[in-house]
Motif scaffolding. Sequence first.
Motif, PDB file in Angstrom:
ATOM      1  N   THR A 320      43.634 -25.408  -5.377  1.00  0.00           N
ATOM      2  CA  THR A 320      43.345 -26.278  -4.162  1.00  0.00           C
ATOM      3  C   THR A 320      42.827 -25.222  -3.042  1.00  0.00           C
ATOM      4  OG1 THR A 320      44.364 -28.045  -4.904  1.00  0.00           O
ATOM      5  CG2 THR A 320      43.896 -27.943  -2.587  1.00  0.00           C
ATOM      6  N   LEU A 321      43.851 -24.292  -2.794  1.00  0.00           N
ATOM      7  CA  LEU A 321      43.636 -23.598  -1.550  1.00  0.00           C
ATOM      8  C   LEU A 321      42.337 -22.624  -1.914  1.00  0.00           C
ATOM      9  CD1 LEU A 321      47.252 -22.213  -1.008  1.00  0.00           C
ATOM     10  CD2 LEU A 321      45.843 -23.815   0.781  1.00  0.00           C
ATOM     11  N   TYR A 322      42.187 -22.162  -2.922  1.00  0.00           N
ATOM     12  CA  TYR A 322      40.896 -21.323  -3.279  1.00  0.00           C
ATOM     13  C   TYR A 322      39.742 -22.270  -3.027  1.00  0.00           C
ATOM     14  CZ  TYR A 322      37.951 -17.897  -5.626  1.00  0.00           C
ATOM     15  OH  TYR A 322      36.922 -16.866  -5.768  1.00  0.00           O
ATOM     16  N   GLN A 323      39.751 -23.452  -3.257  1.00  0.00           N
ATOM     17  CA  GLN A 323      38.649 -24.258  -3.145  1.00  0.00           C
ATOM     18  C   GLN A 323      38.388 -24.536  -1.708  1.00  0.00           C
ATOM     19  OE1 GLN A 323      38.962 -28.335  -4.168  1.00  0.00           O
ATOM     20  NE2 GLN A 323      36.853 -28.409  -5.000  1.00  0.00           N
ATOM     21  N   TRP A 324      39.304 -24.693  -0.975  1.00  0.00           N
ATOM     22  CA  TRP A 324      39.396 -24.572   0.399  1.00  0.00           C
ATOM     23  C   TRP A 324      38.660 -23.556   1.276  1.00  0.00           C
ATOM     24  CZ3 TRP A 324      44.397 -27.796   2.016  1.00  0.00           C
ATOM     25  CH2 TRP A 324      44.422 -28.916   1.427  1.00  0.00           C
ATOM     26  N   ARG A 325      39.371 -22.473   0.825  1.00  0.00           N
ATOM     27  CA  ARG A 325      39.018 -21.199   1.583  1.00  0.00           C
ATOM     28  C   ARG A 325      37.446 -20.791   1.121  1.00  0.00           C
ATOM     29  NH1 ARG A 325      42.170 -18.169   4.571  1.00  0.00           N
ATOM     30  NH2 ARG A 325      44.349 -18.692   4.701  1.00  0.00           N
ATOM     31  N   GLU A 326      37.278 -21.117  -0.186  1.00  0.00           N
ATOM     32  CA  GLU A 326      35.879 -20.447  -0.651  1.00  0.00           C
ATOM     33  C   GLU A 326      34.773 -21.421   0.302  1.00  0.00           C
ATOM     34  OE1 GLU A 326      34.030 -20.093  -4.949  1.00  0.00           O
ATOM     35  OE2 GLU A 326      34.855 -22.032  -4.789  1.00  0.00           O
ATOM     36  N   ASN A 327      35.045 -22.585   0.827  1.00  0.00           N
ATOM     37  CA  ASN A 327      33.911 -23.326   1.438  1.00  0.00           C
ATOM     38  C   ASN A 327      33.786 -22.868   3.096  1.00  0.00           C
ATOM     39  OD1 ASN A 327      32.443 -25.487  -0.321  1.00  0.00           O
ATOM     40  ND2 ASN A 327      34.484 -25.424  -1.183  1.00  0.00           N
ATOM     41  N   LEU A 328      34.936 -22.238   3.390  1.00  0.00           N
ATOM     42  CA  LEU A 328      35.149 -22.088   4.815  1.00  0.00           C
ATOM     43  C   LEU A 328      33.878 -21.246   5.259  1.00  0.00           C
ATOM     44  CD1 LEU A 328      38.975 -21.414   5.422  1.00  0.00           C
ATOM     45  CD2 LEU A 328      37.613 -23.477   6.047  1.00  0.00           C
ATOM     46  N   THR A 329      33.094 -21.522   6.387  1.00  0.00           N
ATOM     47  CA  THR A 329      32.057 -20.339   6.838  1.00  0.00           C
ATOM     48  C   THR A 329      32.343 -19.743   8.061  1.00  0.00           C
ATOM     49  OG1 THR A 329      31.345 -22.219   8.461  1.00  0.00           O
ATOM     50  CG2 THR A 329      30.593 -22.523   6.114  1.00  0.00           C
ATOM     51  N   ARG A 358      43.190 -33.608   1.900  1.00  0.00           N
ATOM     52  CA  ARG A 358      42.144 -33.838   0.555  1.00  0.00           C
ATOM     53  C   ARG A 358      40.914 -34.668   1.080  1.00  0.00           C
ATOM     54  NH1 ARG A 358      44.385 -31.167  -3.782  1.00  0.00           N
ATOM     55  NH2 ARG A 358      46.740 -31.334  -3.699  1.00  0.00           N
ATOM     56  N   VAL A 359      41.292 -35.862   1.839  1.00  0.00           N
ATOM     57  CA  VAL A 359      40.473 -36.606   2.452  1.00  0.00           C
ATOM     58  C   VAL A 359      39.455 -35.799   3.352  1.00  0.00           C
ATOM     59  CG1 VAL A 359      40.133 -38.777   3.729  1.00  0.00           C
ATOM     60  CG2 VAL A 359      41.879 -38.687   1.945  1.00  0.00           C
ATOM     61  N   LEU A 360      40.219 -35.145   4.186  1.00  0.00           N
ATOM     62  CA  LEU A 360      39.303 -34.387   5.312  1.00  0.00           C
ATOM     63  C   LEU A 360      38.269 -33.591   4.581  1.00  0.00           C
ATOM     64  CD1 LEU A 360      42.211 -33.652   8.074  1.00  0.00           C
ATOM     65  CD2 LEU A 360      40.157 -35.605   8.236  1.00  0.00           C
ATOM     66  N   PHE A 361      38.623 -32.713   3.647  1.00  0.00           N
ATOM     67  CA  PHE A 361      37.617 -31.863   2.885  1.00  0.00           C
ATOM     68  C   PHE A 361      36.647 -32.584   2.096  1.00  0.00           C
ATOM     69  CE2 PHE A 361      36.905 -29.662  -1.013  1.00  0.00           C
ATOM     70  CZ  PHE A 361      36.475 -28.308  -0.545  1.00  0.00           C
ATOM     71  N   SER A 388      43.664 -28.854  11.432  1.00  0.00           N
ATOM     72  CA  SER A 388      44.537 -29.707  10.735  1.00  0.00           C
ATOM     73  C   SER A 388      45.325 -28.752   9.696  1.00  0.00           C
ATOM     74  CB  SER A 388      43.936 -30.717   9.774  1.00  0.00           C
ATOM     75  OG  SER A 388      43.253 -31.787  10.931  1.00  0.00           O
ATOM     76  N   ALA A 389      44.625 -28.026   8.902  1.00  0.00           N
ATOM     77  CA  ALA A 389      45.292 -26.928   7.927  1.00  0.00           C
ATOM     78  C   ALA A 389      46.143 -26.203   8.683  1.00  0.00           C
ATOM     79  CB  ALA A 389      44.136 -26.421   7.061  1.00  0.00           C
ATOM     80  N   GLN A 390      45.883 -25.695   9.805  1.00  0.00           N
ATOM     81  CA  GLN A 390      46.474 -24.356  10.596  1.00  0.00           C
ATOM     82  C   GLN A 390      47.734 -25.249  11.152  1.00  0.00           C
ATOM     83  OE1 GLN A 390      43.845 -22.040  12.960  1.00  0.00           O
ATOM     84  NE2 GLN A 390      42.793 -21.035  10.890  1.00  0.00           N
ATOM     85  N   LEU A 391      47.592 -26.492  11.671  1.00  0.00           N
ATOM     86  CA  LEU A 391      48.707 -27.135  12.130  1.00  0.00           C
ATOM     87  C   LEU A 391      49.863 -27.234  11.236  1.00  0.00           C
ATOM     88  CD1 LEU A 391      50.135 -28.873  14.335  1.00  0.00           C
ATOM     89  CD2 LEU A 391      49.058 -30.723  13.337  1.00  0.00           C
TER      90      LEU A 391
END
Length: 470
Positions: A320-329, A358-361, A388-391
């Motif tokens: 999950t974290l890999y997917q989230w980080r992979e999409n950050l610009t 997950r909903v926000l993503f 939100s993640a950093q909170l």
Amino acid sequence: MTEIKLYNTKTRKKEVFEPIDADNVRMYVCGPTVYDRAHIGNARPVIVFDVLFRLLRHVCGKKHVTYVRNFTDVDDKINARAAESGRSIGEITAETTQWYLEDMAEVGALEPTHMPRATGYIGEMIAMIEALIAKDHAYPAEGHALFRVRSYENYGALSGRDMDDMIAGARVEVAPYKEDPMDFVLWKPSSEDQPGWDSPWGRGRPGWHIECSAMAKALLGDVFDIHGGGLDLQFPHHEDEIAQSCCANGTEEMARFWMHNEMLQVEGKKMSKSLGNFFTVRDLLEQGVPGEVIRFVMLSTHYRKPMDWTEKKRAEAEKTLYQWRENLTGVEPSKPNDELVAILGQDLNTPQAVSQMRVLFLSWINARTHGENFDKSELEWEAEFLASAQLMGLLTPEGGKWFDQSFDFSWHIDAFLKARDEAMDSKDFSKLDALKEQLVEAGVVVKMSKEGVEMSQGPNFDASKMVGLA
């Protein structure tokens, strides 16, 4: 302002959190005894109360929250470790304190406002013990000072225990110098080879419980907002803290809210060295488990429920974290999602907050896919998602070292291209297929096109499996 509700162990119910002083919200959490590496269970309260610290700072303002987490650097376990290792107590506590700070930073914990060491507050402890003796709540005996438990009528209220039922219970030391078996040590004598300080009762050292009462009073006052720790500290440690603090300070309470996190298991079993499932935070880090992944797994279970660390949860968290980080610009975080903040405000409901992430993503990715046909643009969704993640202490720049570490695939790409050319000539693709299977097993993402071959780290990338490949 976001309403925060917290489960108060003292009252056995959720209550709306209203700080004593909105300009200085005060929280104390019991820290480690520094004689060895922190095990994975030690990380749970750190992560739990780090989320609360972040939430309070967000709601009340960073400058209006004071968080204290102590170090116990005088203890019989430390003395024993020094004796068996031949090293000095100072060496051991300095080293293990630094280990703890490094390991907790790896799991994304902010440093508290104050991190006092017990040895820095011996004078305050002696003064508190003197006050207790003067008020007849404690007494000296054979170089000791002991708290007279039956002098405090509310003893047992936090843990819900009856005084007379406790004597046969855990951790009650029967000693000839005690007036009552329930009385606990505030000060004890030290031998020549043990650390000690001069006191009205002779050279000695403090008992375990008095240190937190003295440090909390010095840094947060007689009564403060929140006291936290693991459930294993509820009795006798927190019960004793309340008794001695209230009696010494003449107050009805020590803290308004008492919060306790449940314990941790490994693959459904209690963690123990005898079962071979005991490991430290550093063990996991050295095995290649990122600190951010440890944090994500911890947040996926509510803090008041037992947490089961499993390999399946670790793999899912990393994916999950890999997917989230992979999409950050690279967009800057904006403001956390209001619904996520409200969820955290409901007794730190981190599992539901993870679901909201997950909903926000999905909202963010949908905005990217379909354009600006939502109430926010793609970049606005990304900025809100990141905030939100950093909170929750996730997707921070410092927490992404595991993702940013690049691997040089040039040699492997050359070997792959050579194997592909040979396969095209011989029409035997078995070697090429075997090589691709090995790369995938190592967690490498292989993309082939007319332009060539691209390789990148997947969520389960293991650099050790790349040695000698091809």
